[in-house]
Design a protein around this motif. Structure first.
Motif, short mmCIF file in Angstrom:
data_model
loop_
_atom_site.label_atom_id
_atom_site.label_comp_id
_atom_site.label_asym_id
_atom_site.label_seq_id
_atom_site.Cartn_x
_atom_site.Cartn_y
_atom_site.Cartn_z
N ILE A 137 0.84 -1.20 0.00
CA ILE A 137 0.00 0.00 0.00
C ILE A 137 0.87 1.25 0.00
O ILE A 137 0.60 2.22 -0.73
CB ILE A 137 -0.94 0.00 1.22
N TYR A 138 1.92 1.22 0.81
CA TYR A 138 2.81 2.39 0.94
C TYR A 138 3.48 2.73 -0.39
O TYR A 138 3.79 3.89 -0.66
CB TYR A 138 3.84 2.11 2.03
N GLN A 139 3.68 1.72 -1.23
CA GLN A 139 4.43 1.92 -2.48
C GLN A 139 3.55 2.06 -3.73
O GLN A 139 4.07 2.31 -4.81
CB GLN A 139 5.38 0.74 -2.71
N HIS A 140 2.24 1.92 -3.62
CA HIS A 140 1.45 1.76 -4.84
C HIS A 140 1.28 3.03 -5.67
O HIS A 140 0.77 2.98 -6.79
CB HIS A 140 0.08 1.12 -4.53
N GLN A 152 9.63 8.36 -3.75
CA GLN A 152 10.34 8.52 -5.03
C GLN A 152 11.27 7.32 -5.30
O GLN A 152 12.44 7.47 -5.66
CB GLN A 152 11.16 9.82 -5.07
N LEU A 153 10.75 6.12 -5.12
CA LEU A 153 11.52 4.91 -5.35
C LEU A 153 11.74 4.70 -6.85
O LEU A 153 10.93 5.13 -7.67
CB LEU A 153 10.79 3.69 -4.78
N ASN A 154 12.85 4.02 -7.19
CA ASN A 154 13.05 3.67 -8.60
C ASN A 154 12.49 2.29 -8.87
O ASN A 154 12.02 1.60 -7.96
CB ASN A 154 14.53 3.76 -8.99
N SER A 170 4.32 -6.46 -6.33
CA SER A 170 2.91 -6.36 -5.94
C SER A 170 2.42 -4.92 -5.97
O SER A 170 1.27 -4.65 -6.32
CB SER A 170 2.70 -6.96 -4.55
N ALA A 171 3.29 -3.97 -5.60
CA ALA A 171 2.92 -2.55 -5.65
C ALA A 171 2.77 -2.10 -7.10
O ALA A 171 1.90 -1.28 -7.42
CB ALA A 171 3.98 -1.71 -4.94
N GLU A 174 3.97 2.97 -20.03
CA GLU A 174 4.92 1.88 -19.76
C GLU A 174 6.33 2.43 -19.64
O GLU A 174 6.77 3.24 -20.47
CB GLU A 174 4.89 0.86 -20.90
N GLY A 175 7.03 1.99 -18.62
CA GLY A 175 8.42 2.41 -18.45
C GLY A 175 8.58 3.75 -17.78
O GLY A 175 9.70 4.13 -17.42
N SER A 176 7.51 4.51 -17.63
CA SER A 176 7.58 5.78 -16.93
C SER A 176 6.77 5.69 -15.63
O SER A 176 7.32 5.74 -14.54
CB SER A 176 7.07 6.92 -17.81
N GLN A 177 5.46 5.50 -15.78
CA GLN A 177 4.63 5.34 -14.58
C GLN A 177 4.43 3.88 -14.21
O GLN A 177 4.47 3.52 -13.02
CB GLN A 177 3.26 5.99 -14.82
N PHE A 178 4.24 3.03 -15.21
CA PHE A 178 3.89 1.64 -14.96
C PHE A 178 4.95 0.66 -15.46
O PHE A 178 5.68 0.96 -16.40
CB PHE A 178 2.55 1.31 -15.63
N ASP A 179 4.96 -0.50 -14.82
CA ASP A 179 5.88 -1.57 -15.20
C ASP A 179 5.40 -2.25 -16.49
O ASP A 179 4.23 -2.64 -16.60
CB ASP A 179 5.98 -2.60 -14.07
N LYS A 180 6.28 -2.41 -17.45
CA LYS A 180 5.92 -2.94 -18.77
C LYS A 180 5.39 -4.37 -18.67
O LYS A 180 4.39 -4.72 -19.32
CB LYS A 180 7.15 -2.92 -19.68
N VAL A 181 6.03 -5.21 -17.87
CA VAL A 181 5.60 -6.60 -17.74
C VAL A 181 4.20 -6.69 -17.17
O VAL A 181 3.36 -7.48 -17.62
CB VAL A 181 6.59 -7.40 -16.85
N VAL A 182 3.91 -5.86 -16.18
CA VAL A 182 2.59 -5.86 -15.54
C VAL A 182 1.52 -5.38 -16.51
O VAL A 182 0.45 -5.98 -16.63
CB VAL A 182 2.60 -4.98 -14.28
N VAL A 183 1.82 -4.30 -17.24
CA VAL A 183 0.85 -3.78 -18.21
C VAL A 183 0.57 -4.82 -19.29
O VAL A 183 -0.60 -5.07 -19.64
CB VAL A 183 1.36 -2.47 -18.86
#
Length: 235
Positions: free
Chosen positions: A143-146, A158-160, A167-168, A204-213
């Motif tokens: 939740i903290y990271q989502h 501001q995690l990379n 899961s986040a 993809e690759g900026s806000q969201f993870d490509k594999v997840v999308v």
């Protein structure tokens, strides 16, 4: 030879008996585990219901996000324990909004910079609320990271990409998709499925993870998940 056969037969019967005992014990453990999970889930749902009282637009949102997130996680071969943690996190991901003024959550106009900074506190508020709930320790971190982003421009830390839990990343996609396809205070006309998919792909690759999308888009295109019409439910 006859004595040897009798000895082996007795040994075999003993093994069969032990196997039956182990099977019975495993069934009992599985039953206890399921009971515990049901109790935990009931607790989580009770907490999640409190979110609706402060934000009229979240009704049903957490349940839909849970369904989307679990579908993605199963596609990515999650273990049952990780599925449970993600499920709890999905149901509770907006609980921090309890600490945000309802006039900001339901504001129709664009938030000011200062107002947006207040709203951005909700992951931290959620983490504080759940701090002493031991069985939600892993879910709390999700939740903290989502609201973190792959490019490091998310909040609150501001995690990379490598620092954000998978899961986040899943929860971020599920949350964004449902938000885009639902009526909100700031959006009277929700995006269509196709429009929302395009928005996810463009980030993809900026806000969201490509594999997840990619996993989620495949799920949608293959019709593996039925998502309620959020716009009708929120109307």
């Amino acid at each position: 030879i006859e004595g040897l056969l009798e000895e082996r037969n007795a040994h075999l019967q003993e093994l069969i008996k032990k196997n039956e005992e182990i099977t019975a014990q495993n069934e009992e453990i599985t039953g206890l585990f399921n009971d515990i999970r049901r109790n935990y889930l009931s607790t989580v749902k009770a907490l999640a219901n409190s979110i609706d009282a402060n934000d009229q637009y979240t009704r049903g949102h957490c349940e839909r996000v849970r369904n989307i997130a679990i579908a993605i996680a199963k596609r990515l071969n999650y273990s049952q324990i990780d599925l449970n943690n993600l499920e709890f996190a999905s149901l509770l991901h907006d609980i921090g909004k309890i600490g945000i003024p309802s006039e900001l959550l339901n504001k129709k106009d664009e938030l000011s910079k200062d107002e947006y900074e207040i709203v951005k506190n909700h992951p931290k508020i959620a983490s504080d609320i759940l701090e002493d709930v031991e069985f939600l320790r892993e879910s709390r971190e999700i939740i903290y990271q989502h609201h973190e982003r792959i490019d490091g421009k998310g909040y609150p830390q501001q995690l990379n990409a490598r620092e954000i839990a998978l899961s986040a990343k899943i929860l971020a996609v599920a949350d964004a998709y449902d938000a885009m396809t639902s009526i909100r205070s700031y959006r009277e006309v929700p995006l269509t499925k196709e429009e929302a998919i395009q928005e996810l792909k463009s980030a993809e690759g900026s806000q969201f993870d490509k594999v997840v999308v990619e996993a989620f888009v495949n799920i949608l295109n293959e019709g593996e998940i039925e998502i309620e019409n959020a716009s009708e439910e929120s109307a």
